[in-house]
Scaffold this motif. Structure first.
Motif, PDB file in Angstrom:
ATOM      1  N   THR A  38     -14.147  10.753 -12.307  1.00 12.97           N
ATOM      2  CA  THR A  38     -14.694  11.399 -11.110  1.00 12.97           C
ATOM      3  C   THR A  38     -14.609  10.513  -9.876  1.00 12.97           C
ATOM      4  OG1 THR A  38     -16.935  10.666 -11.632  1.00 12.97           O
ATOM      5  CG2 THR A  38     -16.265  12.847 -12.451  1.00 12.97           C
ATOM      6  N   ALA A  39     -14.460   9.201 -10.056  1.00  9.08           N
ATOM      7  CA  ALA A  39     -14.328   8.311  -8.905  1.00  9.08           C
ATOM      8  C   ALA A  39     -13.066   8.684  -8.131  1.00  9.08           C
ATOM      9  CB  ALA A  39     -14.247   6.856  -9.359  1.00  9.08           C
ATOM     10  N   PRO A  40     -13.160   8.844  -6.819  1.00  7.67           N
ATOM     11  CA  PRO A  40     -11.972   9.188  -6.054  1.00  7.67           C
ATOM     12  C   PRO A  40     -10.970   8.033  -6.051  1.00  7.67           C
ATOM     13  CG  PRO A  40     -13.835   8.815  -4.589  1.00  7.67           C
ATOM     14  CD  PRO A  40     -14.354   8.742  -5.985  1.00  7.67           C
ATOM     15  N   VAL A  41      -9.708   8.388  -6.165  1.00  7.56           N
ATOM     16  CA  VAL A  41      -8.621   7.411  -6.159  1.00  7.56           C
ATOM     17  C   VAL A  41      -7.806   7.608  -4.882  1.00  7.56           C
ATOM     18  CG1 VAL A  41      -6.498   6.653  -7.321  1.00  7.56           C
ATOM     19  CG2 VAL A  41      -8.515   7.309  -8.668  1.00  7.56           C
ATOM     20  N   ILE A  42      -7.565   6.523  -4.180  1.00 11.05           N
ATOM     21  CA  ILE A  42      -6.714   6.547  -2.997  1.00 11.05           C
ATOM     22  C   ILE A  42      -5.436   5.801  -3.336  1.00 11.05           C
ATOM     23  CG2 ILE A  42      -6.459   5.875  -0.577  1.00 11.05           C
ATOM     24  CD1 ILE A  42      -9.524   6.094  -0.346  1.00 11.05           C
ATOM     25  N   GLU A  43      -4.314   6.504  -3.220  1.00  7.90           N
ATOM     26  CA  GLU A  43      -2.998   5.922  -3.484  1.00  7.90           C
ATOM     27  C   GLU A  43      -2.606   5.059  -2.287  1.00  7.90           C
ATOM     28  OE1 GLU A  43       1.444   7.601  -4.619  1.00  7.90           O
ATOM     29  OE2 GLU A  43       0.048   8.921  -3.578  1.00  7.90           O
ATOM     30  N   VAL A  44      -2.124   3.853  -2.571  1.00 10.60           N
ATOM     31  CA  VAL A  44      -1.766   2.893  -1.520  1.00 10.60           C
ATOM     32  C   VAL A  44      -0.339   2.405  -1.753  1.00 10.60           C
ATOM     33  CG1 VAL A  44      -2.328   0.662  -0.476  1.00 10.60           C
ATOM     34  CG2 VAL A  44      -4.164   2.109  -1.355  1.00 10.60           C
ATOM     35  N   HIS A  45       0.419   2.310  -0.658  1.00  7.35           N
ATOM     36  CA  HIS A  45       1.760   1.710  -0.714  1.00  7.35           C
ATOM     37  C   HIS A  45       1.979   0.853   0.516  1.00  7.35           C
ATOM     38  CE1 HIS A  45       2.945   4.117  -4.126  1.00  7.35           C
ATOM     39  NE2 HIS A  45       2.450   5.171  -3.507  1.00  7.35           N
ATOM     40  N   LEU A  46       2.604  -0.284   0.319  1.00  6.42           N
ATOM     41  CA  LEU A  46       2.968  -1.157   1.429  1.00  6.42           C
ATOM     42  C   LEU A  46       4.068  -0.525   2.275  1.00  6.42           C
ATOM     43  CD1 LEU A  46       2.967  -4.362  -0.728  1.00  6.42           C
ATOM     44  CD2 LEU A  46       1.432  -3.974   1.192  1.00  6.42           C
ATOM     45  N   SER A  47       5.088   0.007   1.606  1.00 11.04           N
ATOM     46  CA  SER A  47       6.189   0.668   2.296  1.00 11.04           C
ATOM     47  C   SER A  47       5.943   2.175   2.286  1.00 11.04           C
ATOM     48  CB  SER A  47       7.523   0.343   1.609  1.00 11.04           C
ATOM     49  OG  SER A  47       7.572   0.930   0.321  1.00 11.04           O
ATOM     50  N   ASN A  48       6.785   2.909   2.970  1.00  8.73           N
ATOM     51  CA  ASN A  48       6.693   4.367   2.959  1.00  8.73           C
ATOM     52  C   ASN A  48       7.723   4.901   1.967  1.00  8.73           C
ATOM     53  OD1 ASN A  48       6.757   7.094   3.364  1.00  8.73           O
ATOM     54  ND2 ASN A  48       6.858   6.986   5.594  1.00  8.73           N
ATOM     55  N   PRO A  49       7.280   5.347   0.799  1.00  3.36           N
ATOM     56  CA  PRO A  49       8.232   5.799  -0.217  1.00  3.36           C
ATOM     57  C   PRO A  49       9.163   6.912   0.260  1.00  3.36           C
ATOM     58  CG  PRO A  49       6.034   5.611  -1.161  1.00  3.36           C
ATOM     59  CD  PRO A  49       5.889   5.437   0.328  1.00  3.36           C
ATOM     60  N   HIS A  50       8.732   7.705   1.222  1.00  7.16           N
ATOM     61  CA  HIS A  50       9.549   8.829   1.687  1.00  7.16           C
ATOM     62  C   HIS A  50      10.718   8.399   2.569  1.00  7.16           C
ATOM     63  CE1 HIS A  50       6.942  11.703  -0.190  1.00  7.16           C
ATOM     64  NE2 HIS A  50       5.914  11.039   0.301  1.00  7.16           N
ATOM     65  N   THR A  51      10.740   7.138   2.971  1.00  5.50           N
ATOM     66  CA  THR A  51      11.874   6.629   3.749  1.00  5.50           C
ATOM     67  C   THR A  51      12.827   5.814   2.880  1.00  5.50           C
ATOM     68  OG1 THR A  51      10.737   4.587   4.394  1.00  5.50           O
ATOM     69  CG2 THR A  51      10.466   6.517   5.841  1.00  5.50           C
ATOM     70  N   ARG A  52      12.577   5.840   1.587  1.00  3.51           N
ATOM     71  CA  ARG A  52      13.356   5.029   0.656  1.00  3.51           C
ATOM     72  C   ARG A  52      14.177   5.922  -0.268  1.00  3.51           C
ATOM     73  NH1 ARG A  52       9.785   0.531  -1.715  1.00  3.51           N
ATOM     74  NH2 ARG A  52      11.844  -0.245  -2.267  1.00  3.51           N
ATOM     75  N   GLU A  53      14.578   5.409  -1.403  1.00  3.21           N
ATOM     76  CA  GLU A  53      15.433   6.146  -2.322  1.00  3.21           C
ATOM     77  C   GLU A  53      14.776   7.458  -2.736  1.00  3.21           C
ATOM     78  OE1 GLU A  53      15.639   1.684  -3.480  1.00  3.21           O
ATOM     79  OE2 GLU A  53      14.087   3.111  -2.868  1.00  3.21           O
ATOM     80  N   PRO A  54      15.590   8.488  -2.986  1.00  5.00           N
ATOM     81  CA  PRO A  54      15.033   9.803  -3.338  1.00  5.00           C
ATOM     82  C   PRO A  54      14.105   9.789  -4.548  1.00  5.00           C
ATOM     83  CG  PRO A  54      17.343  10.031  -2.756  1.00  5.00           C
ATOM     84  CD  PRO A  54      17.040   8.549  -2.788  1.00  5.00           C
TER      85      PRO A  54
END
Length: 145
Positions: free
Chosen positions: A96-112
């Protein structure tokens, strides 16, 4: 006022920050990021529990532990497991604890293949693309939940 417990879980290869592809991930180490989080956490009334593993099962176990320990939220940078781990998806959905996804880079600007996030399908939200600042933004969001 009791502090809010925030788990910060980091997946494979994040122990190599500062050395691994600094043009993508920056020059700060995971220890540098931990220090920033602890400092910011103090101002937000949050206690930081920072961990890293290259093993998927450890991340699953720590998500379960976060729930058992009454964590206010979890910040999760699952690294490459973001794009492959149904086990992490199921673990996030099981707590039930909320999870926040974190990334240093922006995955959508990288490989498909990085455009699909299993973690993101169960996360409260995602913060990506701001380098180490992504963690601090996620912590601010978590503290406000």
């Amino acid at each position: 006022m009791a502090s809010k417990l925030i788990y910060v879980l980091n997946g494979p290869n994040l122990n190599r920050l500062g050395k691994r592809e600094p043009e993508i991930y920056g020059s700060q180490t995971l220890d540098d990021i931990a220090a920033l989080l602890v400092e910011r956490g103090e101002t937000l009334g949050c206690e930081i529990e920072m961990r890293q593993s290259n093993h998927e099962g450890h991340l699953v176990d720590w998500l379960h532990e976060a729930e058992e320990e009454g964590a206010h939220a979890v910040l999760l940078n699952a690294g490459a497991y973001t794009h492959t781990s149904v086990a992490l998806l199921d673990a996030i959905r099981s707590i039930t604890a909320p999870v926040i996804e974190v990334h240093l880079s922006n995955p959508h600007t990288r490989e498909p293949f990085r455009h699909t996030s299993w973690v993101g399908q169960a996360a409260k939200g995602t913060i990506a693309g701001f380098g180490a600042q992504s963690y601090l933004l996620a912590l601010e969001a978590a503290a406000g939940l």
